[in-house]
Design a protein around this motif. Structure first.
Motif, PDB file in Angstrom:
ATOM      1  N   PHE A  21       9.180 -25.197  39.725  1.00 29.64           N
ATOM      2  CA  PHE A  21       9.658 -25.894  38.484  1.00 29.64           C
ATOM      3  C   PHE A  21       9.509 -27.204  38.713  1.00 29.64           C
ATOM      4  CE2 PHE A  21      13.242 -27.972  36.459  1.00 29.64           C
ATOM      5  CZ  PHE A  21      12.918 -27.627  35.086  1.00 29.64           C
ATOM      6  N   ARG A  22       9.731 -27.813  40.057  1.00 33.91           N
ATOM      7  CA  ARG A  22       9.631 -29.011  40.183  1.00 33.91           C
ATOM      8  C   ARG A  22       8.419 -29.863  39.979  1.00 33.91           C
ATOM      9  NH1 ARG A  22      12.259 -29.481  45.187  1.00 33.91           N
ATOM     10  NH2 ARG A  22      14.027 -28.731  44.427  1.00 33.91           N
ATOM     11  N   ALA A  23       7.408 -29.062  40.683  1.00 36.44           N
ATOM     12  CA  ALA A  23       6.075 -29.421  40.503  1.00 36.44           C
ATOM     13  C   ALA A  23       5.457 -29.370  39.241  1.00 36.44           C
ATOM     14  CB  ALA A  23       5.168 -28.449  41.527  1.00 36.44           C
ATOM     15  N   HIS A  24       5.924 -28.265  38.327  1.00 44.90           N
ATOM     16  CA  HIS A  24       5.407 -28.238  37.013  1.00 44.90           C
ATOM     17  C   HIS A  24       6.022 -29.325  36.117  1.00 44.90           C
ATOM     18  CE1 HIS A  24       4.225 -23.810  37.176  1.00 44.90           C
ATOM     19  NE2 HIS A  24       3.286 -24.550  37.859  1.00 44.90           N
ATOM     20  N   PHE A  25       7.217 -29.640  36.192  1.00 47.97           N
ATOM     21  CA  PHE A  25       7.828 -30.658  35.483  1.00 47.97           C
ATOM     22  C   PHE A  25       7.505 -32.098  36.041  1.00 47.97           C
ATOM     23  CE2 PHE A  25      11.469 -33.695  34.616  1.00 47.97           C
ATOM     24  CZ  PHE A  25      11.442 -33.400  33.347  1.00 47.97           C
ATOM     25  N   SER A  26       7.178 -32.304  37.277  1.00 48.46           N
ATOM     26  CA  SER A  26       6.620 -33.598  37.627  1.00 48.46           C
ATOM     27  C   SER A  26       5.362 -33.703  36.928  1.00 48.46           C
ATOM     28  CB  SER A  26       6.887 -33.771  39.296  1.00 48.46           C
ATOM     29  OG  SER A  26       6.246 -32.821  39.918  1.00 48.46           O
ATOM     30  N   PHE A  27       4.563 -32.476  37.111  1.00 48.07           N
ATOM     31  CA  PHE A  27       3.228 -32.970  36.548  1.00 48.07           C
ATOM     32  C   PHE A  27       3.236 -33.316  35.228  1.00 48.07           C
ATOM     33  CE2 PHE A  27      -0.621 -31.112  34.228  1.00 48.07           C
ATOM     34  CZ  PHE A  27      -1.461 -31.817  34.809  1.00 48.07           C
ATOM     35  N   LEU A  28       4.012 -32.493  34.415  1.00 44.40           N
ATOM     36  CA  LEU A  28       4.333 -32.725  32.883  1.00 44.40           C
ATOM     37  C   LEU A  28       4.787 -34.154  32.682  1.00 44.40           C
ATOM     38  CD1 LEU A  28       5.601 -29.371  31.528  1.00 44.40           C
ATOM     39  CD2 LEU A  28       3.393 -30.529  31.264  1.00 44.40           C
ATOM     40  N   LEU A  42       4.380 -36.814  34.462  1.00 37.63           N
ATOM     41  CA  LEU A  42       3.415 -37.746  34.856  1.00 37.63           C
ATOM     42  C   LEU A  42       2.475 -37.929  33.468  1.00 37.63           C
ATOM     43  CD1 LEU A  42       2.034 -39.668  36.785  1.00 37.63           C
ATOM     44  CD2 LEU A  42       0.731 -37.665  37.614  1.00 37.63           C
ATOM     45  N   MET A  43       2.085 -36.878  32.891  1.00 38.40           N
ATOM     46  CA  MET A  43       1.370 -36.751  31.817  1.00 38.40           C
ATOM     47  C   MET A  43       1.866 -37.395  30.790  1.00 38.40           C
ATOM     48  SD  MET A  43      -1.718 -35.333  32.161  1.00 38.40           S
ATOM     49  CE  MET A  43      -1.582 -36.065  33.924  1.00 38.40           C
ATOM     50  N   MET A  44       3.055 -37.096  30.393  1.00 37.40           N
ATOM     51  CA  MET A  44       3.882 -38.060  29.341  1.00 37.40           C
ATOM     52  C   MET A  44       3.909 -39.433  29.490  1.00 37.40           C
ATOM     53  SD  MET A  44       6.920 -35.191  28.350  1.00 37.40           S
ATOM     54  CE  MET A  44       8.272 -36.170  28.717  1.00 37.40           C
ATOM     55  N   VAL A  45       4.213 -39.960  30.575  1.00 37.10           N
ATOM     56  CA  VAL A  45       4.041 -41.241  31.131  1.00 37.10           C
ATOM     57  C   VAL A  45       2.613 -41.971  30.778  1.00 37.10           C
ATOM     58  CG1 VAL A  45       4.294 -42.902  32.918  1.00 37.10           C
ATOM     59  CG2 VAL A  45       6.139 -41.243  32.542  1.00 37.10           C
ATOM     60  N   CYS A  46       1.575 -41.077  31.358  1.00 35.19           N
ATOM     61  CA  CYS A  46       0.242 -41.681  31.128  1.00 35.19           C
ATOM     62  C   CYS A  46      -0.005 -41.927  29.501  1.00 35.19           C
ATOM     63  CB  CYS A  46      -0.717 -40.806  31.782  1.00 35.19           C
ATOM     64  SG  CYS A  46      -0.612 -40.796  33.682  1.00 35.19           S
ATOM     65  N   PHE A  47       0.405 -40.743  28.829  1.00 38.15           N
ATOM     66  CA  PHE A  47       0.101 -40.802  27.389  1.00 38.15           C
ATOM     67  C   PHE A  47       0.927 -42.019  26.651  1.00 38.15           C
ATOM     68  CE2 PHE A  47       1.316 -39.679  23.071  1.00 38.15           C
ATOM     69  CZ  PHE A  47       0.141 -39.496  22.478  1.00 38.15           C
ATOM     70  N   ALA A  48       2.074 -42.112  27.101  1.00 38.13           N
ATOM     71  CA  ALA A  48       2.885 -43.462  26.682  1.00 38.13           C
ATOM     72  C   ALA A  48       2.155 -44.702  27.061  1.00 38.13           C
ATOM     73  CB  ALA A  48       4.348 -43.236  27.131  1.00 38.13           C
ATOM     74  N   CYS A  49       1.822 -44.853  28.198  1.00 38.59           N
ATOM     75  CA  CYS A  49       0.835 -45.862  28.633  1.00 38.59           C
ATOM     76  C   CYS A  49      -0.419 -46.059  27.829  1.00 38.59           C
ATOM     77  CB  CYS A  49       0.530 -46.003  30.238  1.00 38.59           C
ATOM     78  SG  CYS A  49       2.110 -46.312  31.358  1.00 38.59           S
ATOM     79  N   ILE A  50      -0.972 -45.090  27.560  1.00 34.83           N
ATOM     80  CA  ILE A  50      -2.189 -45.172  26.685  1.00 34.83           C
ATOM     81  C   ILE A  50      -1.953 -45.691  25.321  1.00 34.83           C
ATOM     82  CG2 ILE A  50      -4.054 -43.776  25.851  1.00 34.83           C
ATOM     83  CD1 ILE A  50      -4.225 -42.242  28.360  1.00 34.83           C
TER      84      ILE A  50
END
Length: 126
Positions: A17-24, A26-34
């Motif tokens: 759960f921690r690995a999946h949640f941290s990946f998601l 990270l993707m949300m932070v990258c999308f917000a930065c973009i």
């Protein structure tokens, strides 16, 4: 490589759960930065997007105009070539006719006597 769906007989652990949640996350932070960077760099990206749009739209038009111009130039070169070969043929015929006249004149005259002397015998004194 962690499976997204647990295998048969296995349950997700807290580490999964921690690995999946941290990946998601990270993707949300990258999308917000973009999204943020796109908003800030709008004045820079707008010309590039217009250029990309125009290149995609105008490429078929430019290639069709190019093919029309190439066909026209090919036809024009063919016409000019035919005209020049016709002119050269006429010039060759004229040159051949003149040279044959000159050869015939030379055959009619006596050696050592000019054309003027042949037409005006009083010059010779005969």
């Amino acid at each position: 490589t962690m499976p997204l769906v647990p295998r048969a007989g296995k349950k997700f652990t807290s580490d999964d759960f921690r690995a999946h949640f941290s990946f998601l996350a990270l993707m949300m932070v990258c999308f917000a930065c973009i999204v943020y960077l796109m908003g800030k760099l709008r004045s820079i990206f707008r010309p590039f997007l217009w250029a990309l749009f125009l290149v995609i739209v105008l490429t078929p038009a430019v290639s069709s105009v190019e093919s029309v111009l190439l066909r026209c130039s090919h036809a024009l070169c063919g016409c000019i070539s035919a005209f020049c070969s016709g002119v050269m043929c006429i010039c060759r015929c004229i040159f051949c006719m003149r040279s044959s006249r000159l050869r015939n004149r030379g055959a009619d005259s006596r050696p050592g006597v000019s054309r003027e002397m042949e037409t005006r015998p009083e010059i010779i004194g005969t």
